[in-house]
Design a protein around this motif. Structure first.
Motif, PDB file in Angstrom:
ATOM      1  N   ASP A 261       0.841  -1.194   0.000  1.00  0.00           N
ATOM      2  CA  ASP A 261       0.000   0.000   0.000  1.00  0.00           C
ATOM      3  C   ASP A 261       0.878   1.246   0.000  1.00  0.00           C
ATOM      4  OD1 ASP A 261       0.900   0.488   2.605  1.00  0.00           O
ATOM      5  OD2 ASP A 261      -0.938  -0.194   3.560  1.00  0.00           O
ATOM      6  N   ASP A 262       0.278   2.402   0.136  1.00  0.00           N
ATOM      7  CA  ASP A 262       1.031   3.647   0.018  1.00  0.00           C
ATOM      8  C   ASP A 262       1.971   3.901   1.196  1.00  0.00           C
ATOM      9  OD1 ASP A 262      -0.128   4.221  -2.425  1.00  0.00           O
ATOM     10  OD2 ASP A 262      -1.796   5.334  -1.538  1.00  0.00           O
ATOM     11  N   GLN A 263       1.831   3.127   2.251  1.00  0.00           N
ATOM     12  CA  GLN A 263       2.737   3.226   3.387  1.00  0.00           C
ATOM     13  C   GLN A 263       3.843   2.172   3.348  1.00  0.00           C
ATOM     14  OE1 GLN A 263       2.276   5.862   5.436  1.00  0.00           O
ATOM     15  NE2 GLN A 263       0.600   6.335   4.011  1.00  0.00           N
ATOM     16  N   GLY A 264       3.852   1.351   2.259  1.00  0.00           N
ATOM     17  CA  GLY A 264       4.863   0.309   2.122  1.00  0.00           C
ATOM     18  C   GLY A 264       4.522  -0.965   2.855  1.00  0.00           C
ATOM     19  N   THR A 265       3.269  -1.103   3.296  1.00  0.00           N
ATOM     20  CA  THR A 265       2.841  -2.286   4.035  1.00  0.00           C
ATOM     21  C   THR A 265       2.250  -3.318   3.073  1.00  0.00           C
ATOM     22  OG1 THR A 265       2.307  -0.902   5.941  1.00  0.00           O
ATOM     23  CG2 THR A 265       1.374  -3.126   5.911  1.00  0.00           C
TER      24      THR A 265
ATOM     25  N   ILE B 294      -5.504  -3.964  -2.693  1.00  0.00           N
ATOM     26  CA  ILE B 294      -4.836  -2.935  -3.491  1.00  0.00           C
ATOM     27  C   ILE B 294      -5.715  -2.533  -4.680  1.00  0.00           C
ATOM     28  CG2 ILE B 294      -2.844  -2.446  -4.965  1.00  0.00           C
ATOM     29  CD1 ILE B 294      -2.180  -2.446  -2.014  1.00  0.00           C
ATOM     30  N   MET B 295      -6.384  -3.508  -5.303  1.00  0.00           N
ATOM     31  CA  MET B 295      -7.267  -3.200  -6.429  1.00  0.00           C
ATOM     32  C   MET B 295      -8.457  -2.348  -5.986  1.00  0.00           C
ATOM     33  SD  MET B 295      -7.245  -6.857  -8.462  1.00  0.00           S
ATOM     34  CE  MET B 295      -8.415  -6.359  -9.718  1.00  0.00           C
ATOM     35  N   ALA B 296      -8.913  -2.554  -4.755  1.00  0.00           N
ATOM     36  CA  ALA B 296     -10.081  -1.828  -4.266  1.00  0.00           C
ATOM     37  C   ALA B 296      -9.745  -0.444  -3.739  1.00  0.00           C
ATOM     38  CB  ALA B 296     -10.772  -2.636  -3.166  1.00  0.00           C
ATOM     39  N   THR B 297      -8.526  -0.261  -3.243  1.00  0.00           N
ATOM     40  CA  THR B 297      -8.182   0.995  -2.566  1.00  0.00           C
ATOM     41  C   THR B 297      -7.142   1.825  -3.290  1.00  0.00           C
ATOM     42  OG1 THR B 297      -6.404  -0.009  -1.250  1.00  0.00           O
ATOM     43  CG2 THR B 297      -8.644  -0.117  -0.346  1.00  0.00           C
ATOM     44  N   GLY B 298      -6.456   1.237  -4.277  1.00  0.00           N
ATOM     45  CA  GLY B 298      -5.371   1.961  -4.928  1.00  0.00           C
ATOM     46  C   GLY B 298      -4.210   2.225  -4.002  1.00  0.00           C
ATOM     47  N   GLY B 299      -4.097   1.436  -2.938  1.00  0.00           N
ATOM     48  CA  GLY B 299      -2.999   1.605  -1.997  1.00  0.00           C
ATOM     49  C   GLY B 299      -3.315   2.535  -0.843  1.00  0.00           C
ATOM     50  N   ASN B 300      -4.481   3.194  -0.879  1.00  0.00           N
ATOM     51  CA  ASN B 300      -4.847   4.084   0.217  1.00  0.00           C
ATOM     52  C   ASN B 300      -5.115   3.287   1.488  1.00  0.00           C
ATOM     53  OD1 ASN B 300      -4.737   6.340  -1.439  1.00  0.00           O
ATOM     54  ND2 ASN B 300      -6.894   6.221  -1.987  1.00  0.00           N
ATOM     55  N   VAL B 301      -4.619   3.804   2.597  1.00  0.00           N
ATOM     56  CA  VAL B 301      -4.844   3.131   3.877  1.00  0.00           C
ATOM     57  C   VAL B 301      -6.262   3.393   4.364  1.00  0.00           C
ATOM     58  CG1 VAL B 301      -4.088   2.944   6.264  1.00  0.00           C
ATOM     59  CG2 VAL B 301      -2.399   3.288   4.456  1.00  0.00           C
ATOM     60  N   GLN B 302      -6.715   4.628   4.268  1.00  0.00           N
ATOM     61  CA  GLN B 302      -8.067   4.991   4.674  1.00  0.00           C
ATOM     62  C   GLN B 302      -8.954   5.072   3.439  1.00  0.00           C
ATOM     63  OE1 GLN B 302      -8.987   5.267   7.838  1.00  0.00           O
ATOM     64  NE2 GLN B 302      -6.896   4.866   8.548  1.00  0.00           N
ATOM     65  N   THR B 303     -10.021   4.308   3.405  1.00  0.00           N
ATOM     66  CA  THR B 303     -10.940   4.329   2.269  1.00  0.00           C
ATOM     67  C   THR B 303     -12.370   4.379   2.782  1.00  0.00           C
ATOM     68  OG1 THR B 303     -11.053   1.917   2.187  1.00  0.00           O
ATOM     69  CG2 THR B 303      -9.380   2.974   0.832  1.00  0.00           C
TER      70      THR B 303
ATOM     71  N   TYR C 138     -12.830  -4.321  -0.595  1.00  0.00           N
ATOM     72  CA  TYR C 138     -12.614  -5.401  -1.555  1.00  0.00           C
ATOM     73  C   TYR C 138     -13.287  -5.174  -2.911  1.00  0.00           C
ATOM     74  CZ  TYR C 138     -11.315  -7.570   2.850  1.00  0.00           C
ATOM     75  OH  TYR C 138     -10.723  -7.832   4.057  1.00  0.00           O
ATOM     76  N   ARG C 139     -14.348  -4.377  -2.954  1.00  0.00           N
ATOM     77  CA  ARG C 139     -15.023  -4.150  -4.233  1.00  0.00           C
ATOM     78  C   ARG C 139     -14.270  -3.107  -5.040  1.00  0.00           C
ATOM     79  NH1 ARG C 139     -19.869  -6.424  -4.944  1.00  0.00           N
ATOM     80  NH2 ARG C 139     -20.351  -4.968  -6.628  1.00  0.00           N
ATOM     81  N   PHE C 140     -14.303  -3.240  -6.348  1.00  0.00           N
ATOM     82  CA  PHE C 140     -13.545  -2.350  -7.220  1.00  0.00           C
ATOM     83  C   PHE C 140     -14.214  -2.270  -8.575  1.00  0.00           C
ATOM     84  CE2 PHE C 140     -11.815  -6.606  -7.033  1.00  0.00           C
ATOM     85  CZ  PHE C 140     -11.933  -7.024  -8.343  1.00  0.00           C
ATOM     86  N   GLN C 141     -13.747  -1.361  -9.383  1.00  0.00           N
ATOM     87  CA  GLN C 141     -14.249  -1.172 -10.743  1.00  0.00           C
ATOM     88  C   GLN C 141     -13.087  -1.301 -11.717  1.00  0.00           C
ATOM     89  OE1 GLN C 141     -16.433   2.512 -11.390  1.00  0.00           O
ATOM     90  NE2 GLN C 141     -15.509   2.701 -13.415  1.00  0.00           N
TER      91      GLN C 141
ATOM     92  N   THR D 288      -9.768   6.740 -18.808  1.00  0.00           N
ATOM     93  CA  THR D 288      -8.488   6.191 -18.339  1.00  0.00           C
ATOM     94  C   THR D 288      -8.162   6.580 -16.903  1.00  0.00           C
ATOM     95  OG1 THR D 288      -7.187   8.092 -19.146  1.00  0.00           O
ATOM     96  CG2 THR D 288      -7.568   6.288 -20.688  1.00  0.00           C
ATOM     97  N   SER D 289      -9.103   7.226 -16.205  1.00  0.00           N
ATOM     98  CA  SER D 289      -8.793   7.750 -14.871  1.00  0.00           C
ATOM     99  C   SER D 289      -9.079   6.771 -13.748  1.00  0.00           C
ATOM    100  CB  SER D 289      -9.568   9.051 -14.624  1.00  0.00           C
ATOM    101  OG  SER D 289     -10.956   8.827 -14.716  1.00  0.00           O
ATOM    102  N   ASN D 290      -9.591   5.592 -14.062  1.00  0.00           N
ATOM    103  CA  ASN D 290      -9.804   4.602 -13.016  1.00  0.00           C
ATOM    104  C   ASN D 290      -8.479   3.992 -12.585  1.00  0.00           C
ATOM    105  OD1 ASN D 290     -11.854   3.648 -11.409  1.00  0.00           O
ATOM    106  ND2 ASN D 290     -12.172   1.793 -12.608  1.00  0.00           N
ATOM    107  N   ILE D 291      -8.407   3.482 -11.363  1.00  0.00           N
ATOM    108  CA  ILE D 291      -7.134   2.955 -10.855  1.00  0.00           C
ATOM    109  C   ILE D 291      -6.871   1.522 -11.318  1.00  0.00           C
ATOM    110  CG2 ILE D 291      -7.153   4.475  -8.852  1.00  0.00           C
ATOM    111  CD1 ILE D 291      -7.980   2.066  -7.156  1.00  0.00           C
ATOM    112  N   VAL D 292      -7.902   0.815 -11.785  1.00  0.00           N
ATOM    113  CA  VAL D 292      -7.712  -0.551 -12.301  1.00  0.00           C
ATOM    114  C   VAL D 292      -8.183  -0.565 -13.757  1.00  0.00           C
ATOM    115  CG1 VAL D 292      -8.166  -3.003 -12.006  1.00  0.00           C
ATOM    116  CG2 VAL D 292      -8.165  -1.490 -10.006  1.00  0.00           C
TER     117      VAL D 292
END
Length: 482
Positions: free
Chosen positions: A182-186, A193-202, A207-210, A225-229
Motif C-alpha cells: 500500500d502507500d505506506q509500504g505495508t 490494493i485493487m479496491a483501494t489503490g494503496g490508500n490506507v483509509q478508504t 474489496y469491491r472495485f471497478q 483512463t482515470s480509473n485505478i484498475v
C-alpha cells in the motif's frame, strides 16, 4: 417541425455521403413500436463474419453477415430474465455465437446462444453464484469465454472457462508469492490494493472495485483512463494495471498458459506525502502522471526494462510549454467550454480530482492528453451508466462491457475533463502545431449533424472504425465506415 427535421436530415445526408456506407439493415423482425435501445457487434476474427445485435428491451435481434456483407441469417431471442442486464463477453464456434450476461450485483450469470446455422436460440442460467469472491472482468477469445474473479482478501485469480460443447472449467492463477504494497509500504492482498489503490483509509468496501476495459489503440479521453484498475485485452490474454500513489502494478495474464507475470514501475517522484497519480499503457510503453496542487510529473518508460524515455516536471509557477492546446475545461457541452490561464489552477484540479493520462498514435507521433475529471458520477458521459463506467444507450437497456472501443468513443465524445493535449514525435520531443483530428472526431462531427442517433455503436472492422445508429424514421440500422 416536420420541415426542420427534413432540413436537418438532408443536411446530414449530404454530410454523411462523403463517408462510405457499410450497411443499411431493415429490422423487419421487430413487431410494434418499441424503441431500439442498444446495438453491439461481435466479430469472428477467423472467418471474417460479423454479427449485429439489436435490443428493444423486449427481444434481442441477431443478424450475421459474411465478410462480403451478405446476410447469412437473422432471427430474434426472448433473452434472459431482466435482472441479467450486462453483457460481459462472448464465444464463437462456427456460426454459433454465445453471449454471456451477469446481473447488476455481479453474482449470477447466464448466456444466450444464437445458432445462425440452425436459426435457433438457447437461453441458459448457470447454477453457480459468486460467494466471497468478486467479479473482475470477462475476456473473450474465439471459442472460449473467461470469467475472471478474485476471492476476498487474496492474491488469487479464478478463471471460469466456458467453451462451446464442453463442461465449465474453473482454474486458479496463484500470485501468493508476489508482494503488493500500500502507500505506506505495508504488504496487502492484491484484492485490497485493487479496491483501494494503496490508500490506507478508504470509504466503503475494502474489496469491491471497478475495472475499465481499455482499447489502447483507440483515441481515449481522461474520463475513460482515470480509473485505478484497467484491463488491456490482447490476443491470448490481457494485462491488468493497478495504480497506487507511487507505482503501477502490471499483471500480464496468459489465458492459454494460465500463468501471470507481475511487475511494478515507479512513477515520477514528487516530494509530497500524498500524490495523485495514474498511468496508461500503449504497445510496449507506460505513460505515468503524478500531481499535487504544487507540481506535476509526467514520465514515459518501457514496460520490459523500466527504462525512462521521457521525464517532465513542472511547478505551479511554471508555464506549460509542451502543450499544444490551452488548459481546457469542459462540462460535456461545447457551451460550457472554458480555458484556464494559470498552471496553478490546473494543478489544483489534478491534485484533487480523478487524474488520468491518455495516449494515441498519429503518423508516428504521439498525442498525449493529461488531465482530470470531477467525481460527479463515475463515468459521467451520456453513454455511460453512473457508478459503473461502461457505455450503454439509455436507461433500461443492456449494458455492453466487452467493447472498449465504444467505451472510448462514448467518453471521448462527451468528455467532462479538465485537460491539456500535447504532441510529441517518436523520440518524445515536443512538436509545435495543432492536434490532428482522429476517427472519433470525424464520427462525432457526423453524429452532431443528425437530430437523433439511437442505439449508437462504434467498433473496429479491419483497419476502419464503423459507426452505427438506429434511424427510427426509416426503421433501419445504418452503418458507416470512417
Amino acid at each position: 417541425m416536420r420541415k426542420v427535421f427534413l432540413v436537418l436530415t438532408l443536411l446530414f445526408i449530404n454530410f454523411i455521403s462523403a463517408q462510405e456506407k457499410l450497411l443499411e439493415i431493415s429490422n423487419d423482425l421487430k413487431v410494434g413500436s418499441r424503441k431500439v435501445h442498444t446495438a453491439f457487434t461481435v466479430i469472428d476474427e477467423e472467418t471474417g463474419n460479423f454479427a449485429l445485435f439489436l435490443d428493444d428491451d423486449n427481444k434481442m435481434y441477431g443478424f450475421l453477415f459474411s465478410p462480403s456483407l451478405k446476410l447469412i441469417n437473422r432471427f430474434a431471442s426472448e433473452g434472459l430474465p431482466k435482472k441479467y442486464n450486462q453483457i460481459i463477453g462472448y464465444s464463437i464456434l462456427d456460426k454459433k455465437i454465445r453471449l454471456f450476461l451477469k446481473d447488476k450485483n455481479d453474482k449470477t450469470f447466464g448466456s444466450v446462444l444464437f445458432d445462425f446455422e440452425q436459426g435457433i436460440t438457447q437461453e441458459t442460467l448457470y447454477d453457480f453464484k459468486l460467494k466471497q469472491e468478486f467479479f473482475v472482468e470477462g475476456y473473450s477469445n474465439a471459442s472460449k469465454f473467461h470469467l475472471i474473479t478474485i476471492p476476498k482478501d487474496s492474491n488469487l485469480f479464478h478463471d471460469y472457462i466456458f467453451e462451446e460443447g464442453k463442461e465449465l472449467v474453473k482454474e486458479t492463477i496463484d500470485l501468493s508469492n508476489q508482494s503488493f504494497l500500500d502507500d505506506q509500504g505495508t504488504p496487502k492482498s492484491l484484492n485490497t490494493i485493487m479496491a483501494t489503490g494503496g490508500n490506507v483509509q478508504t470509504i466503503g468496501s475494502q474489496y469491491r472495485f471497478q475495472v475499465d476495459k481499455i482499447d489502447s489503440e483507440a483515441p481515449n479521453s481522461v474520463e475513460s483512463t482515470s480509473n485505478i484498475v484497467k484491463m488491456y485485452p490482447g490476443k491470448s490474454g490481457f494485462k491488468l494495471s493497478i495504480d497506487t500513489q507511487r507505482r503501477t502494478y502490471i499483471i500480464d495474464i496468459s489465458t492459454q498458459a494460465l500463468q501471470a507475470l507481475v511487475s511494478s514501475i515507479e512513477k515520477p517522484y514528487l516530494p509530497a506525502a500524498v500524490v495523485n497519480s495514474n498511468s496508461f499503457i500503449l504497445e510496449n510503453k507506460i505513460y505515468m502522471i503524478s500531481a499535487t496542487s504544487d507540481d506535476m510529473g509526467f514520465s514515459v518508460k518501457t514496460l520490459d526494462s523500466g527504462e525512462e524515455l521521457k521525464n517532465i516536471i513542472i511547478t505551479k509557477d511554471d508555464e506549460i510549454t509542451f502543450s499544444n492546446t490551452p488548459i481546457i475545461q469542459e462540462g460535456g457541452m461545447y457551451s460550457s467550454y472554458r480555458e484556464m490561464e494559470k498552471t496553478s489552477k490546473f494543478l489544483r484540479r489534478l491534485g484533487k480530482e480523478d487524474i488520468g493520462v491518455a495516449v494515441s498514435k498519429h503518423k508516428g507521433n504521439y498525442v498525449v492528453t493529461m488531465g482530470s475529471k470531477k467525481e460527479i458520477s463515475r463515468g459521467g458521459a451520456p453513454m455511460m451508466m453512473p457508478g459503473v463506467g461502461f457505455p450503454m444507450a439509455s436507461a433500461g437497456a443492456f449494458a455492453v462491457t466487452f467493447n472498449p472501443t465504444f467505451f472510448a468513443y462514448g467518453s471521448y465524445s462527451s468528455t467532462k475533463a479538465t485537460r491539456i493535449e500535447c504532441l510529441f514525435d517518436e523520440n518524445f520531443n515536443h512538436k509545435e502545431g495543432e492536434i490532428p483530428k482522429n476517427s472519433f472526431d470525424r464520427i462525432k462531427e457526423a453524429a452532431d449533424k443528425f437530430p437523433s442517433t439511437d442505439a449508437e455503436t462504434v467498433f473496429r472492422l479491419d483497419d476502419s472504425y464503423i459507426w452505427g445508429f438506429y434511424n427510427k424514421k426509416l426503421d433501419k440500422y445504418m452503418m458507416y465506415k470512417f
